[in-house]
Motif scaffolding. Structure first.
Motif, PDB file in Angstrom:
ATOM      1  N   ALA A  65       0.810  -1.215   0.000  1.00  0.00           N
ATOM      2  CA  ALA A  65       0.000   0.000   0.000  1.00  0.00           C
ATOM      3  C   ALA A  65       0.847   1.271   0.000  1.00  0.00           C
ATOM      4  N   LEU A  66       2.136   1.132   0.261  1.00  0.00           N
ATOM      5  CA  LEU A  66       3.008   2.302   0.289  1.00  0.00           C
ATOM      6  C   LEU A  66       3.379   2.721  -1.134  1.00  0.00           C
ATOM      7  N   PRO A  67       3.452   4.012  -1.416  1.00  0.00           N
ATOM      8  CA  PRO A  67       3.845   4.443  -2.757  1.00  0.00           C
ATOM      9  C   PRO A  67       5.188   3.859  -3.206  1.00  0.00           C
ATOM     10  N   LEU A  68       6.114   3.714  -2.279  1.00  0.00           N
ATOM     11  CA  LEU A  68       7.408   3.127  -2.624  1.00  0.00           C
ATOM     12  C   LEU A  68       7.308   1.624  -2.838  1.00  0.00           C
ATOM     13  N   GLY A  69       6.278   1.017  -2.294  1.00  0.00           N
ATOM     14  CA  GLY A  69       6.060  -0.410  -2.488  1.00  0.00           C
ATOM     15  C   GLY A  69       6.780  -1.302  -1.505  1.00  0.00           C
ATOM     16  N   ARG A  70       7.416  -0.713  -0.514  1.00  0.00           N
ATOM     17  CA  ARG A  70       8.123  -1.512   0.482  1.00  0.00           C
ATOM     18  C   ARG A  70       8.317  -0.718   1.760  1.00  0.00           C
ATOM     19  N   ALA A  71       8.483  -1.456   2.856  1.00  0.00           N
ATOM     20  CA  ALA A  71       8.840  -0.840   4.125  1.00  0.00           C
ATOM     21  C   ALA A  71      10.330  -0.533   4.140  1.00  0.00           C
ATOM     22  N   ALA A  72      10.751   0.260   5.122  1.00  0.00           N
ATOM     23  CA  ALA A  72      12.158   0.662   5.230  1.00  0.00           C
ATOM     24  C   ALA A  72      12.945  -0.341   6.055  1.00  0.00           C
ATOM     25  N   GLU A  73      14.223  -0.389   5.805  1.00  0.00           N
ATOM     26  CA  GLU A  73      15.162  -1.069   6.689  1.00  0.00           C
ATOM     27  C   GLU A  73      15.592  -0.083   7.781  1.00  0.00           C
ATOM     28  N   PRO A  74      15.926  -0.580   8.977  1.00  0.00           N
ATOM     29  CA  PRO A  74      16.337   0.338  10.051  1.00  0.00           C
ATOM     30  C   PRO A  74      17.487   1.260   9.653  1.00  0.00           C
ATOM     31  N   GLU A  75      18.410   0.738   8.867  1.00  0.00           N
ATOM     32  CA  GLU A  75      19.567   1.539   8.458  1.00  0.00           C
ATOM     33  C   GLU A  75      19.154   2.734   7.607  1.00  0.00           C
ATOM     34  N   GLU A  76      18.021   2.635   6.922  1.00  0.00           N
ATOM     35  CA  GLU A  76      17.555   3.743   6.101  1.00  0.00           C
ATOM     36  C   GLU A  76      16.943   4.857   6.955  1.00  0.00           C
ATOM     37  N   ILE A  77      16.530   4.533   8.155  1.00  0.00           N
ATOM     38  CA  ILE A  77      16.049   5.540   9.093  1.00  0.00           C
ATOM     39  C   ILE A  77      17.223   6.220   9.787  1.00  0.00           C
ATOM     40  N   ALA A  78      18.264   5.454  10.043  1.00  0.00           N
ATOM     41  CA  ALA A  78      19.411   5.970  10.796  1.00  0.00           C
ATOM     42  C   ALA A  78      20.066   7.164  10.110  1.00  0.00           C
ATOM     43  N   GLY A  79      20.025   7.210   8.794  1.00  0.00           N
ATOM     44  CA  GLY A  79      20.648   8.323   8.086  1.00  0.00           C
ATOM     45  C   GLY A  79      20.043   9.669   8.449  1.00  0.00           C
ATOM     46  N   ALA A  80      18.736   9.692   8.704  1.00  0.00           N
ATOM     47  CA  ALA A  80      18.094  10.941   9.108  1.00  0.00           C
ATOM     48  C   ALA A  80      18.609  11.394  10.464  1.00  0.00           C
ATOM     49  N   ALA A  81      18.852  10.424  11.361  1.00  0.00           N
ATOM     50  CA  ALA A  81      19.382  10.759  12.686  1.00  0.00           C
ATOM     51  C   ALA A  81      20.817  11.263  12.601  1.00  0.00           C
ATOM     52  N   LEU A  82      21.572  10.747  11.656  1.00  0.00           N
ATOM     53  CA  LEU A  82      22.930  11.251  11.456  1.00  0.00           C
ATOM     54  C   LEU A  82      22.895  12.677  10.926  1.00  0.00           C
ATOM     55  N   LEU A  83      22.029  12.942   9.967  1.00  0.00           N
ATOM     56  CA  LEU A  83      21.891  14.289   9.419  1.00  0.00           C
ATOM     57  C   LEU A  83      21.588  15.303  10.519  1.00  0.00           C
ATOM     58  N   LEU A  84      20.627  14.981  11.374  1.00  0.00           N
ATOM     59  CA  LEU A  84      20.194  15.933  12.389  1.00  0.00           C
ATOM     60  C   LEU A  84      21.233  16.146  13.478  1.00  0.00           C
ATOM     61  N   ALA A  85      22.135  15.178  13.660  1.00  0.00           N
ATOM     62  CA  ALA A  85      23.180  15.308  14.682  1.00  0.00           C
ATOM     63  C   ALA A  85      24.433  15.984  14.157  1.00  0.00           C
ATOM     64  N   ALA A  86      24.593  16.062  12.838  1.00  0.00           N
ATOM     65  CA  ALA A  86      25.871  16.444  12.242  1.00  0.00           C
ATOM     66  C   ALA A  86      25.981  17.940  11.993  1.00  0.00           C
ATOM     67  N   SER A  87      27.225  18.367  11.868  1.00  0.00           N
ATOM     68  CA  SER A  87      27.552  19.724  11.424  1.00  0.00           C
ATOM     69  C   SER A  87      28.443  19.627  10.190  1.00  0.00           C
ATOM     70  N   PRO A  88      28.235  20.497   9.207  1.00  0.00           N
ATOM     71  CA  PRO A  88      27.266  21.603   9.156  1.00  0.00           C
ATOM     72  C   PRO A  88      25.898  21.202   8.627  1.00  0.00           C
ATOM     73  N   HIS A  89      25.744  19.926   8.259  1.00  0.00           N
ATOM     74  CA  HIS A  89      24.559  19.506   7.513  1.00  0.00           C
ATOM     75  C   HIS A  89      23.264  19.676   8.293  1.00  0.00           C
ATOM     76  N   GLY A  90      23.336  19.520   9.610  1.00  0.00           N
ATOM     77  CA  GLY A  90      22.120  19.629  10.406  1.00  0.00           C
ATOM     78  C   GLY A  90      21.980  20.920  11.170  1.00  0.00           C
ATOM     79  N   ASP A  91      22.802  21.895  10.857  1.00  0.00           N
ATOM     80  CA  ASP A  91      22.889  23.092  11.697  1.00  0.00           C
ATOM     81  C   ASP A  91      21.681  24.017  11.615  1.00  0.00           C
ATOM     82  N   VAL A  92      20.863  23.899  10.580  1.00  0.00           N
ATOM     83  CA  VAL A  92      19.716  24.791  10.470  1.00  0.00           C
ATOM     84  C   VAL A  92      18.388  24.037  10.499  1.00  0.00           C
ATOM     85  N   PHE A  93      18.424  22.767  10.895  1.00  0.00           N
ATOM     86  CA  PHE A  93      17.182  22.038  11.121  1.00  0.00           C
ATOM     87  C   PHE A  93      16.716  22.322  12.539  1.00  0.00           C
ATOM     88  N   LEU A  94      15.490  22.800  12.674  1.00  0.00           N
ATOM     89  CA  LEU A  94      14.968  23.165  13.988  1.00  0.00           C
ATOM     90  C   LEU A  94      13.452  22.990  13.996  1.00  0.00           C
TER      91      LEU A  94
END
Length: 249
Positions: free
Chosen positions: A207-236
């Motif tokens: 039922a998902l547009p992508l046609g599949r669920a995510a793997e945990p590792e694919e979620i982890a990248g978002a957490a790395l982005l938000l923790a990192a500098s300079p890439h996450g410095d203006v997410f608020l």
């Protein structure tokens, strides 16, 4: 993305998403203090990660819905790491019940595991980050908190609460250099949903547009982005949606 030497406290670290975030953080140079209520699974995670990076992984087993336990957690993390630069709240619980059949005890259990635990951890860690003049808080919410789902009124309410809490805390903490954001995953291939009804699980991926669920590792990248500098410095106050297209704000 630079998190080399950052000190990260991760709750729910024995779960699929928590473990994936911990592994990615470690490989990106962070030092870790990992927490979960399941002592045996947590020991396995700490042992596996510590074998990769001796001296950079520590942790303890406790229940993050208990106020005294959270205070002990933060004290232990400070003692181990010397400070806390990143908090990731990845603990949680889920069940599936029609609202007319839902006892108040079940409602409170799900709200406690998914919302109270976030409040307690953030409240305990924020003074440390304010004294440091910097920090990142990353809450794990859910796409169900954005769109709702039948038989998950309690879980939807809790996760919507996490999103609203994160936005409010982001405004409160930003003047002190602390950036707060949330990640709202869609269906993820972990054991978290193992006790849900088969009719709920069947067909979810299709039922998902992508046609599949995510793997945990694919979620982890978002957490790395938000923790990192300079890439996450203006997410608020943002809610990132790695959800296979289930929610498109």
């Amino acid at each position: 993305m630079q998190i080399e030497g950052k000190r990260a406290l991760i709750t729910g670290a024995a779960g699929g998403i928590g473990r994936a975030i911990a592994a990615l953080y470690l490989r990106s140079g962070a030092r870790l203090f990992l927490v979960d209520r399941d002592a045996a699974r947590l020991d396995d995670v700490i042992g596996a990660l510590a074998a990769e990076a001796p001296g950079r992984v520590d942790g303890c087993a406790l229940d993050v819905t208990e106020e005294d336990a959270v205070h002990r957690m933060v004290s232990a993390a400070q003692e181990s790491l010397g400070g806390i630069d990143v908090l990731v709240t990845s603990s949680g619980a889920i069940s599936e019940t029609e609202i007319e059949d839902m006892p108040l005890s079940e409602w409170r259990t799900i709200l406690g595991a998914n919302l109270d635990a976030v409040f307690l951890a953030c409240r305990a860690v924020l003074p440390i980050m304010k004294r440091q003049g910097a920090g990142r808080i990353i809450t794990i919410s859910s796409q169900i908190g954005q769109r709702g789902a039948p038989r998950f009124t309690h879980y939807a309410a809790a996760k919507a609460g996490v999103i609203g809490f994160s936005k409010a805390l982001a405004r409160e903490a930003a003047p002190f250099g602390v950036l707060v954001n949330s990640i709202a995953p869609g269906p993820v291939l972990t054991s978290f949903n193992k006790n849900l009804r088969s009719e709920t699980l069947d067909g979810t991926a299709a039922a998902l547009p992508l046609g599949r669920a995510a793997e945990p590792e694919e979620i982890a990248g978002a957490a790395l982005l938000l923790a990192a500098s300079p890439h996450g410095d203006v997410f608020l106050g943002q809610t990132l949606g790695p959800n296979s297209g289930d929610v498109m704000p």
